[in-house]
Design a protein around this motif. Structure first.
Motif, short mmCIF file in Angstrom:
data_model
loop_
_atom_site.label_atom_id
_atom_site.label_comp_id
_atom_site.label_asym_id
_atom_site.label_seq_id
_atom_site.Cartn_x
_atom_site.Cartn_y
_atom_site.Cartn_z
N LEU A 18 -57.48 5.12 15.53
CA LEU A 18 -57.88 4.71 16.89
C LEU A 18 -57.43 3.27 17.16
CD1 LEU A 18 -61.45 6.27 16.91
CD2 LEU A 18 -59.64 6.87 18.49
N GLY A 21 -53.64 3.04 17.78
CA GLY A 21 -53.32 3.43 19.15
C GLY A 21 -53.72 2.37 20.15
N ARG A 22 -54.77 1.65 19.80
CA ARG A 22 -55.32 0.67 20.73
C ARG A 22 -54.52 -0.64 20.73
NH1 ARG A 22 -56.74 -2.47 23.56
NH2 ARG A 22 -58.75 -3.19 24.30
N GLU A 28 -48.82 4.12 20.41
CA GLU A 28 -49.97 4.65 21.15
C GLU A 28 -50.01 6.18 21.16
OE1 GLU A 28 -50.43 3.18 25.19
OE2 GLU A 28 -51.35 5.08 25.71
N LYS A 29 -48.88 6.79 21.58
CA LYS A 29 -48.86 8.25 21.71
C LYS A 29 -48.99 8.92 20.35
CE LYS A 29 -46.60 8.92 26.10
NZ LYS A 29 -45.41 9.34 26.80
N ALA A 32 -52.51 8.64 19.03
CA ALA A 32 -53.43 9.51 19.78
C ALA A 32 -53.34 10.94 19.27
CB ALA A 32 -53.11 9.44 21.26
N THR A 35 -54.80 11.17 15.85
CA THR A 35 -56.27 11.12 15.89
C THR A 35 -56.84 12.51 16.12
OG1 THR A 35 -56.09 8.94 16.87
CG2 THR A 35 -58.24 9.96 16.98
N VAL A 36 -56.27 13.21 17.10
CA VAL A 36 -56.76 14.56 17.41
C VAL A 36 -56.56 15.48 16.21
CG1 VAL A 36 -56.49 16.52 18.97
CG2 VAL A 36 -56.36 14.22 19.88
N LEU A 39 -59.05 14.57 13.51
CA LEU A 39 -60.41 15.06 13.78
C LEU A 39 -60.51 16.55 13.46
CD1 LEU A 39 -61.26 13.24 17.11
CD2 LEU A 39 -62.42 12.96 14.93
N GLY A 67 -64.20 4.86 18.60
CA GLY A 67 -63.32 5.02 19.76
C GLY A 67 -63.85 4.26 20.97
N GLN A 71 -62.48 0.98 22.98
CA GLN A 71 -62.22 1.09 24.42
C GLN A 71 -62.95 0.01 25.20
OE1 GLN A 71 -62.34 5.13 25.40
NE2 GLN A 71 -61.88 4.84 27.54
N LEU B 454 -69.35 2.83 29.68
CA LEU B 454 -67.91 2.97 29.96
C LEU B 454 -67.58 4.01 31.01
CD1 LEU B 454 -66.44 2.72 26.37
CD2 LEU B 454 -66.13 1.12 28.22
N ALA B 467 -58.12 0.61 29.83
CA ALA B 467 -58.14 0.85 28.38
C ALA B 467 -57.42 2.14 28.03
CB ALA B 467 -59.57 0.90 27.90
N LEU B 468 -57.24 2.32 26.75
CA LEU B 468 -56.45 3.44 26.24
C LEU B 468 -57.07 4.79 26.61
CD1 LEU B 468 -54.02 3.83 24.33
CD2 LEU B 468 -55.66 4.00 22.50
N ARG B 470 -55.98 7.73 25.85
CA ARG B 470 -55.88 8.75 24.80
C ARG B 470 -57.13 8.76 23.93
NH1 ARG B 470 -51.40 12.21 25.37
NH2 ARG B 470 -50.08 11.08 26.79
N THR B 471 -57.74 7.61 23.78
CA THR B 471 -58.95 7.53 22.97
C THR B 471 -60.01 8.45 23.54
OG1 THR B 471 -58.39 5.22 22.91
CG2 THR B 471 -60.41 5.84 21.80
N LEU B 477 -63.42 15.17 22.25
CA LEU B 477 -63.25 16.23 21.24
C LEU B 477 -64.35 16.10 20.18
CD1 LEU B 477 -61.13 18.46 20.40
CD2 LEU B 477 -60.42 16.82 18.70
#
Lengths: 77, 502
Positions: A18, A21-22, A28-29, A32, A35-36, A39, A67, A71, B454, B467-468, B470-471, B477
């Motif tokens: 995370l 990506g941040r 980033e892509k 992301a 991450t998925v 998980l 996450g 953010q 948020l 902010a991102l 994708r997070t 999920l």
């Protein structure tokens, strides 16, 4: 290994992905997507290492918290 | 069928798909049938109550609009209010009143028999009754026109997402939206699903987890020392918020998928700086209902204002003419709001206590300001803001002891222990909290608080917009996984929502 240690190691990986990506816009892509995938993969890992339901839930919550904290950290890098 | 049951996860997608497949002119009928089916899944006989309330308020509104005579209009209004409130009173408050009266008579040593009727409490009766009352009163006041289409009106009363636990919708907001020919929109779908998911998270992951710790203390208050009571009540504060706002989120999300925007019912209530602000952020639809239909008419009552003016003249204190009607109206409104929540003295006391908070805040406003100025405290500072939030939170916790106590005698024990028994040993064990439990509770509250900060109605709040994104996927999920896991575990035994009983 105690279940709490397994959970914390798995959470650390989530948090790293995370954070990648941040803070690394180029990745980033990729981060992301990873991450998925991570998980989704962590759940079978926990299943095979005999981590119980409560610890699995803890993993989900800590990952979500990581996450959200990232953010909440302000503007995109 | 509750929102957190597997039955609803089949029911809702079927209804949503049918809604978008059917031509607009048939949609109201399908939604009405689905809403009645949803309501009848608790007890099929209950449908007659909602039908009665719907027909009475529908007819009363039409008569109110047709009648010119002021006296007759008042008579129609009183009849409609008596009929709707009569049903509510009989099913919700009859046993409470008869128990109170027989208890009082026994206190005077008069021989009386118990008059206890075996009544079922219809789910959501307080919510849909208040919705119909606001409709009839608004037609009487002339702020809206009476609805002529019985089908749309019946749907307004029984729209399934908000039927059993609100938000209490106003006709001005919901009725026009039910008539609009909504198209399937991707944005609405994604936003709706996200809001629903956040609601499921609050209910299944946070509220139901916390419930087990709270029950451990409140089911046997005699054994609970003060730290256990305080900790259980703090957890209950978050349980009740997550339970109720979780329900509202699911309702808002369901409606949003179908293109309907329901009223916002919560706005981070635990970040309120004053007791007044707390009620502007907590159960907003009920607070605004009581403000418009109870507080304002009471505070502006001619007899009360005349009496206050006379008293002010006699005592020479001008403030009385303004403060007396406002404070009296506040006390009555909050006590009634407590009674609305449940037919028990604990709820009435809870409501009255909130009324006392409001009145005290109003009466001491200037004195407090003077005190802070004397102490050279900057009232614009962040530290002062945190102090205010902490005070409001603490007052709310104290009031919630009244709300959560199972009976008045239990409340007495809890308050006695709270002020006399300060044993710290075994607090966590009494609540059933172990190390993992503490971590799960802390993590779930952290996620809930961050998500509330948020996201506003499923969309990133202003400061988080850049902010991102994708997070967000990963976040939802993760939530989905946690929620579905717990739901599968709970199966048919999914815990009911606290506000269903109101």
């Amino acid at each position: 290994m105690p279940p709490i240690c397994t959970v914390l190691i798995l959470c650390a990986v989530s948090a790293l992905l995370l954070a990648g990506g941040r803070f690394l816009p180029r990745l980033e892509k990729l981060c992301a997507k990873l991450t998925v995938v991570w998980l989704a993969a962590a759940i079978p890992i926990m299943f095979f290492t005999e981590v119980d339901m409560r610890h699995m839930l803890l993993f989900c919550l800590l990952s979500a918290a990581a996450g959200l904290i990232l953010q909440a950290g302000g503007k995109k890098a | 069928m509750t929102f957190n049951s597997l039955g609803f996860l089949i029911f809702f997608p079927v209804v949503a798909v049918l809604y978008f497949l059917l031509p607009h002119r048939f949609r109201w009928a399908m939604l009405l049938a689905a809403s009645y089916f949803f309501y009848m899944s608790w007890n099929p006989r209950l449908v007659f109550l909602i039908l009665f309330t719907t027909l009475v308020s529908y007819a009363a509104a039409l008569l109110l609009e047709r009648t010119k005579s002021r006296a007759l209009r008042k008579a129609w209004l009183v009849m409609a209010l008596c009929a709707c409130l009569g049903v509510l009173f009989f099913f919700k408050y009859f046993n409470f009143l008869s128990g109170t009266v027989t208890g009082l008579l026994r206190a005077f040593r008069l021989p009386v028999h118990d008059l206890f009727l075996d009544l079922i409490l219809p789910v959501g009766i307080s919510f849909y009754t208040f919705q119909t009352l606001s409709y009839v009163i608004d037609v009487y006041r002339g702020t809206i026109h009476a609805e002529r289409h019985l089908g749309y009106y019946a749907l307004f009363v029984s729209f399934f997402p908000q039927l059993v636990a609100g938000p209490i919708e106003r006709p001005q907001n919901l009725l026009p939206q039910l008539k609009e020919p909504h198209r399937f929109e991707r944005a609405n779908f994604y936003t709706g699903v996200k809001i629903m998911l956040a609601g499921f998270f609050k209910k299944v992951v946070v509220a139901d987890q916390l419930a087990s710790y709270v029950v451990a203390v409140y089911s046997d208050p005699a054994k609970a020392p003060a730290p256990a009571i305080l900790l259980a009540t703090v957890l209950f504060t978050f349980q009740v918020y997550c339970d109720f706002s979780g329900y509202t989120d699911i309702a808002v999300g369901c409606a949003r998928i179908m293109g309907v925007r329901l009223t916002q019912n919560f706005d981070r209530p635990y970040s309120a700086h004053t007791c007044h602000e707390f009620w502007e952020r907590w159960h907003i639809s009920l607070t605004s209902w009581f403000r418009d239909y109870v507080f304002f008419p009471l505070a502006m009552n001619k007899k009360l204002t005349r009496f206050a003016r006379k008293l002010a003249k006699r005592t020479g204190d001008r403030r009385i003419s303004v403060m007396l009607p406002q404070c009296a109206a506040l006390l009555v409104t909050f006590t009634l709001s407590g009674l609305w929540h449940g037919a028990a003295w604990t709820y009435v006391l809870w409501g009255a206590l909130h009324g006392v908070y409001q009145v005290t805040a109003k009466l001491t406003e200037k004195a407090r300001a003077r005190l802070w100025d004397k102490l050279h405290v900057d009232r614009q500072s962040r530290l002062y803001g945190c102090w205010q939030i902490a005070v409001v939170f603490f007052l709310g916790i104290f009031a919630l002891i009244f709300f959560r106590a199972n009976s008045v005698s239990d409340l007495g024990i809890l308050l006695r222990n709270l002020f006399t028994d300060w044993r710290f040993e075994g607090t966590l064990e009494l609540l059933g909290l172990d190390g993992t439990g503490v971590l799960i509770t802390a993590a779930s509250l952290l996620v809930m608080a961050l998500a509330d900060r948020l996201y506003v109605h499923g969309r990133p709040a202003g400061h988080a917009r850049g902010a991102l994104m994708r997070t967000e996927t990963a976040f939802y999920l993760t939530l989905a996984v946690a929620v579905s896991w717990l739901m599968l575990l709970a199966g048919d035994g999914a815990a009911a929502f606290i506000y269903f009983q109101f």
